[in-house]
Design a protein around this motif. Structure first.
Motif, PDB file in Angstrom:
ATOM      1  N   SER A  17       0.829  -1.211   0.000  1.00 53.78           N
ATOM      2  CA  SER A  17       0.000   0.000   0.000  1.00 53.78           C
ATOM      3  C   SER A  17       0.861   1.257   0.000  1.00 53.78           C
ATOM      4  CB  SER A  17      -0.939   0.007   1.204  1.00 53.78           C
ATOM      5  OG  SER A  17      -0.234   0.165   2.417  1.00 53.78           O
ATOM      6  N   GLU A  20      -2.147   8.037   0.634  1.00 52.81           N
ATOM      7  CA  GLU A  20      -2.665   9.073  -0.243  1.00 52.81           C
ATOM      8  C   GLU A  20      -3.530  10.020   0.585  1.00 52.81           C
ATOM      9  OE1 GLU A  20      -4.234   8.755  -4.602  1.00 52.81           O
ATOM     10  OE2 GLU A  20      -5.841   8.152  -3.240  1.00 52.81           O
ATOM     11  N   HIS A  28      -4.571   4.353   3.196  1.00 48.72           N
ATOM     12  CA  HIS A  28      -3.663   3.379   2.590  1.00 48.72           C
ATOM     13  C   HIS A  28      -4.364   2.809   1.367  1.00 48.72           C
ATOM     14  CE1 HIS A  28      -0.488   2.753   5.711  1.00 48.72           C
ATOM     15  NE2 HIS A  28      -1.403   3.357   6.453  1.00 48.72           N
ATOM     16  N   ARG A  29      -3.792   3.045   0.190  1.00 48.07           N
ATOM     17  CA  ARG A  29      -4.352   2.515  -1.058  1.00 48.07           C
ATOM     18  C   ARG A  29      -3.425   1.434  -1.591  1.00 48.07           C
ATOM     19  NH1 ARG A  29      -8.644   5.242  -2.707  1.00 48.07           N
ATOM     20  NH2 ARG A  29      -8.726   4.291  -4.755  1.00 48.07           N
ATOM     21  N   SER A  30      -3.993   0.511  -2.335  1.00 47.01           N
ATOM     22  CA  SER A  30      -3.218  -0.553  -2.962  1.00 47.01           C
ATOM     23  C   SER A  30      -3.898  -0.948  -4.258  1.00 47.01           C
ATOM     24  CB  SER A  30      -3.133  -1.757  -2.026  1.00 47.01           C
ATOM     25  OG  SER A  30      -2.277  -2.740  -2.556  1.00 47.01           O
ATOM     26  N   TRP A  31      -3.097  -1.343  -5.226  1.00 43.67           N
ATOM     27  CA  TRP A  31      -3.639  -1.788  -6.512  1.00 43.67           C
ATOM     28  C   TRP A  31      -4.330  -3.123  -6.316  1.00 43.67           C
ATOM     29  CZ3 TRP A  31      -3.814   2.239  -9.287  1.00 43.67           C
ATOM     30  CH2 TRP A  31      -2.801   3.184  -9.232  1.00 43.67           C
ATOM     31  N   LYS A  32      -5.415  -3.341  -7.027  1.00 44.30           N
ATOM     32  CA  LYS A  32      -6.175  -4.575  -6.835  1.00 44.30           C
ATOM     33  C   LYS A  32      -5.838  -5.618  -7.899  1.00 44.30           C
ATOM     34  CE  LYS A  32     -10.560  -2.633  -8.559  1.00 44.30           C
ATOM     35  NZ  LYS A  32     -11.946  -2.444  -8.217  1.00 44.30           N
ATOM     36  N   ASP A  50     -13.799  -0.946  -1.806  1.00 41.98           N
ATOM     37  CA  ASP A  50     -13.545  -1.200  -3.211  1.00 41.98           C
ATOM     38  C   ASP A  50     -14.517  -0.403  -4.066  1.00 41.98           C
ATOM     39  OD1 ASP A  50     -12.680  -2.390  -5.562  1.00 41.98           O
ATOM     40  OD2 ASP A  50     -13.757  -4.259  -5.233  1.00 41.98           O
ATOM     41  N   SER A  54     -12.561   1.892  -9.944  1.00 43.96           N
ATOM     42  CA  SER A  54     -11.168   2.179  -9.606  1.00 43.96           C
ATOM     43  C   SER A  54     -10.288   0.941  -9.768  1.00 43.96           C
ATOM     44  CB  SER A  54     -11.102   2.668  -8.157  1.00 43.96           C
ATOM     45  OG  SER A  54      -9.787   2.900  -7.776  1.00 43.96           O
ATOM     46  N   SER A  56      -7.799   0.542  -7.787  1.00 46.65           N
ATOM     47  CA  SER A  56      -7.190   0.374  -6.473  1.00 46.65           C
ATOM     48  C   SER A  56      -8.271   0.276  -5.408  1.00 46.65           C
ATOM     49  CB  SER A  56      -6.247   1.539  -6.168  1.00 46.65           C
ATOM     50  OG  SER A  56      -6.960   2.755  -6.098  1.00 46.65           O
ATOM     51  N   TYR A  58      -8.832   0.845  -0.911  1.00 49.52           N
ATOM     52  CA  TYR A  58      -8.149   1.385   0.246  1.00 49.52           C
ATOM     53  C   TYR A  58      -8.485   0.539   1.461  1.00 49.52           C
ATOM     54  CZ  TYR A  58     -12.187   4.127   2.003  1.00 49.52           C
ATOM     55  OH  TYR A  58     -13.394   4.533   2.497  1.00 49.52           O
TER      56      TYR A  58
END
Length: 79
Positions: A17, A20, A28-32, A50, A54, A56, A58
């Motif tokens: 993550s 942002e 905390h963001r993360s790519w899915k 979700d 998007s 991503s 969070y």
């Protein structure tokens, strides 16, 4: 959570993550890039939020807390 794949997916989301600022604070963001079944399960348990539009997700405060507990369970050390 009973499935180790879902547990480890949450840990990976946390470890990869990035923070942002969304105006109301940091998230905390993360790519899915993980199995949709696991992402759906994590979303249903309120560990992540979700958006279908998007690329991503969070992590919620609850998700971050559980991810840290799972890191101890699987003996993963955060650098």
């Amino acid at each position: 959570m009973k499935d180790p794949i879902d547990e480890l997916t949450l840990v990976l989301l946390y470890l990869t993550s990035f923070k942002e600022d969304i105006g109301l604070g940091e998230v905390h963001r993360s790519w899915k890039g993980y199995p949709f079944e696991s992402l759906n399960e994590l979303s249903e348990n309120d560990f992540i939020h979700d958006s279908k539009r998007s690329k991503s997700v969070y992590l919620t405060e609850k998700g971050i807390e559980i991810a840290k507990e799972l890191m101890k369970k699987y003996n993963i050390i955060e650098q």
